[in-house]
Design a protein around this motif. Structure first.
Motif, PDB file in Angstrom:
ATOM      1  N   UNK A   1       7.487  27.320  27.232  1.00  0.00           N
ATOM      2  CA  UNK A   1       6.342  28.219  27.341  1.00  0.00           C
ATOM      3  C   UNK A   1       6.864  29.623  27.620  1.00  0.00           C
ATOM      4  N   UNK A   2       6.866  30.460  26.590  1.00  0.00           N
ATOM      5  CA  UNK A   2       7.330  31.849  26.710  1.00  0.00           C
ATOM      6  C   UNK A   2       6.137  32.767  26.466  1.00  0.00           C
ATOM      7  N   UNK A   3       5.496  33.187  27.545  1.00  0.00           N
ATOM      8  CA  UNK A   3       4.243  33.924  27.439  1.00  0.00           C
ATOM      9  C   UNK A   3       4.422  35.421  27.239  1.00  0.00           C
ATOM     10  N   UNK A   4       5.588  35.957  27.573  1.00  0.00           N
ATOM     11  CA  UNK A   4       5.773  37.407  27.436  1.00  0.00           C
ATOM     12  C   UNK A   4       5.639  37.826  25.977  1.00  0.00           C
TER      13      UNK A   4
ATOM     14  N   UNK B   1       8.046  29.126  16.438  1.00  0.00           N
ATOM     15  CA  UNK B   1       9.289  29.879  16.519  1.00  0.00           C
ATOM     16  C   UNK B   1       9.639  30.242  17.961  1.00  0.00           C
ATOM     17  N   UNK B   2       8.631  30.577  18.742  1.00  0.00           N
ATOM     18  CA  UNK B   2       8.887  31.065  20.096  1.00  0.00           C
ATOM     19  C   UNK B   2       9.244  29.942  21.064  1.00  0.00           C
ATOM     20  N   UNK B   3       8.667  28.775  20.884  1.00  0.00           N
ATOM     21  CA  UNK B   3       8.826  27.732  21.899  1.00  0.00           C
ATOM     22  C   UNK B   3      10.223  27.114  21.943  1.00  0.00           C
TER      23      UNK B   3
ATOM     24  N   UNK C   1      14.088  34.791  17.135  1.00  0.00           N
ATOM     25  CA  UNK C   1      14.628  34.912  18.493  1.00  0.00           C
ATOM     26  C   UNK C   1      15.305  36.255  18.708  1.00  0.00           C
ATOM     27  N   UNK C   2      16.017  36.744  17.708  1.00  0.00           N
ATOM     28  CA  UNK C   2      16.703  38.031  17.842  1.00  0.00           C
ATOM     29  C   UNK C   2      15.701  39.140  18.134  1.00  0.00           C
ATOM     30  N   UNK C   3      14.659  39.218  17.322  1.00  0.00           N
ATOM     31  CA  UNK C   3      13.674  40.285  17.514  1.00  0.00           C
ATOM     32  C   UNK C   3      12.809  40.062  18.748  1.00  0.00           C
ATOM     33  N   UNK C   4      12.501  38.796  19.058  1.00  0.00           N
ATOM     34  CA  UNK C   4      11.661  38.508  20.218  1.00  0.00           C
ATOM     35  C   UNK C   4      12.396  38.833  21.524  1.00  0.00           C
TER      36      UNK C   4
END
Length: 467
Positions: free
Chosen positions: A142-145, A169-171, A240-243
């Motif tokens: 869980x990546x909420x930012x 992609x984020x999780x 992931x790189x951009x996030x």
């Protein structure tokens, strides 16, 4: 996808049937006999695949299941007591060999010498299952930012489209509790075939980079353990790189990758150009930028047997590899440091400028290609190191630190090679961590065997890669 890892197998215990308790010597002899019999059994299983009936997918699946069952019969017969002894065992068990089934015979020897990854489950039957995909090994984090500006569906117009949702992609990104969100330079760890990020790096670069001023590690636990379509795996890296940059004050990131993770990263840099602007360093361990002539050792009897998509795509000069290398893809997009071993038992060729790891520098971004046996010729750090050995090699670590603490790639000329080349493993790593790092290969072996669906042909190239 996760359902494929719920396969639990019944461990085969080694019981000495006797009216009296066996002596320790008798137990050791019996265990050694089991190791020998399992190697013979593996050869028999693979031999049956050569009859031609393996072209049937159901029969092929049964053969792969039989290989896992055979591996279950092996129990450790001894445990290395020193790093040099462990290295010696690795060298004898993972020597490059072109024979069918040699990889799985090597796996038997590693299990017999207690290289099982006990930081997960200390048995073949439990190496890969959903129970392990929790905490730092989770693929549903869980990546909420939110990033400071949108990075999805595209960060810039020239980026390729994603086939996955932003939530997917984020999780997969695991951000440890101590991450500083840009106070220290972020470092993204990308795993290899058959592993999650935690399985690959938990006993090497996660501890090596935790608590230092020049890196702040996060890692990717990609679903299917990177056994699915490499093009899809690359989407996770690109995002992931951009996030991570976007939630870290738009600071640049570094990427450290092992094995297939390097193909994923290079593909992401090629087809998501926005990533190039925020990557300071690409540090590449045991890469196969040209694929490998030994892909068949992970899936014996290719192409007669079906295989996992990612392995087929990593065949030397596969359609995927050929497309990656076209139009400048064989050259670096960002400062790149490659670290590879001429005695790699998975990637071949891996020697000189013809090495699969070797990358060009047509864009003059800065490249450093480092073959261990050349830079530390005749010295301990330039000895026989296997595919996973680059992750604990002292020269590889010194080059990684040099890249992270200087502009451009890691340069041997800045190192005290007289000291670095005398080290067998990276300073700070223990015997247990050497064993666990090599254990990533055992996870990979079992993962490849049980992954479904397997296929006979590599996945089609994405439309954005053919236009």
């Amino acid at each position: 996808m996760k359902g494929i890892f719920r396969m639990l197998f019944t461990s085969v215990s080694l019981v000495h049937i006797s009216s009296s308790a066996p002596s320790p010597a008798e137990i050791q002899v019996e265990k050694r006999q089991v190791v020998t019999s399992v190697v013979t059994e593996i050869s028999s299983i693979l031999g049956s695949a050569a009859t031609g009936v393996a072209s049937d997918s159901a029969v092929a699946s049964s053969l792969f299941h039989d290989l896992v069952t055979a591996l279950e019969q092996v129990a450790p017969t001894a445990t290395p007591t020193s790093v040099p002894q462990a290295i010696s065992i690795i060298n004898s068990a993972t020597s490059p060999s072109p024979s069918q089934g040699s990889f799985f015979e090597n796996v038997v020897q590693l299990i017999a010498n207690d290289f099982l990854p006990s930081n997960f489950v200390n048995s073949i039957s439990g190496i890969v299952n959903d129970l392990n995909l929790i905490g730092p090994n989770s693929e549903t984090n869980v990546n909420l930012r939110a990033p400071s500006s949108a990075v999805y569906p595209k960060k810039q117009s020239t980026d390729a489209p994603y086939s996955l949702t932003e939530a997917q992609l984020r999780q997969v990104i695991y951000i440890p509790p101590g991450f500083t969100y840009g106070q220290k330079p972020p470092a993204i760890l990308v795993p290899g075939t058959g592993n999650t990020g935690y399985e690959t790096f938990s006993e090497n670069y996660i501890p090596l980079l935790t608590g230092v001023s020049y890196a702040d590690p996060v890692w990717l636990n990609i679903p299917g353990q990177l056994l699915g379509d490499v093009q899809v795996n690359a989407e996770y890296v690109a995002y992931a790189i951009n996030y991570i940059s976007g939630i870290s004050g738009n600071k640049n990131v570094s990427v450290l990758a092992w094995s297939q993770g390097n193909l994923d990263t290079q593909w992401a840099l090629k087809y998501w150009p926005s990533t190039r602007n925020v990557v300071s360093d690409f540090i590449s361990f045991s890469p196969d930028f040209h694929g490998t002539e030994l892909a068949y050792i992970l899936c014996p009897y290719l192409p007669e047997l079906p295989c996992v998509p990612a392995v087929i795509q990593q065949e030397y000069n596969s359609k995927f590899v050929a497309r990656l290398r076209e139009n400048g893809g064989d050259s670096a997009y960002v400062p790149t440091t490659t670290i590879y071993s001429a005695t790699d038992e998975i990637v071949e060729p891996q020697q000189g400028t013809g090495a699969s790891a070797y990358i060009n520098d047509a864009r003059n971004v800065g490249v450093s290609n480092n073959e261990l046996q050349v830079v530390c010729n005749g010295q301990p750090a330039g000895g026989v190191y296997d595919h996973a050995g680059t992750l604990f090699n002292a020269l590889g670590y010194a080059l990684a630190v040099d890249a992270l603490t200087h502009s451009g790639p890691g340069e041997p000329s800045r190192l005290n090679l007289g000291t670095v080349c005398q080290e067998v493993v990276a300073p700070g790593l223990s015997l247990a961590q050497v064993l666990q790092t090599t254990g990533a290969l055992l996870i990979s072996a079992v993962s490849v065997l049980i992954y479904e669906p397997k296929m006979f042909n590599e996945p089609a190239l994405m439309a954005y890669a053919t236009s």
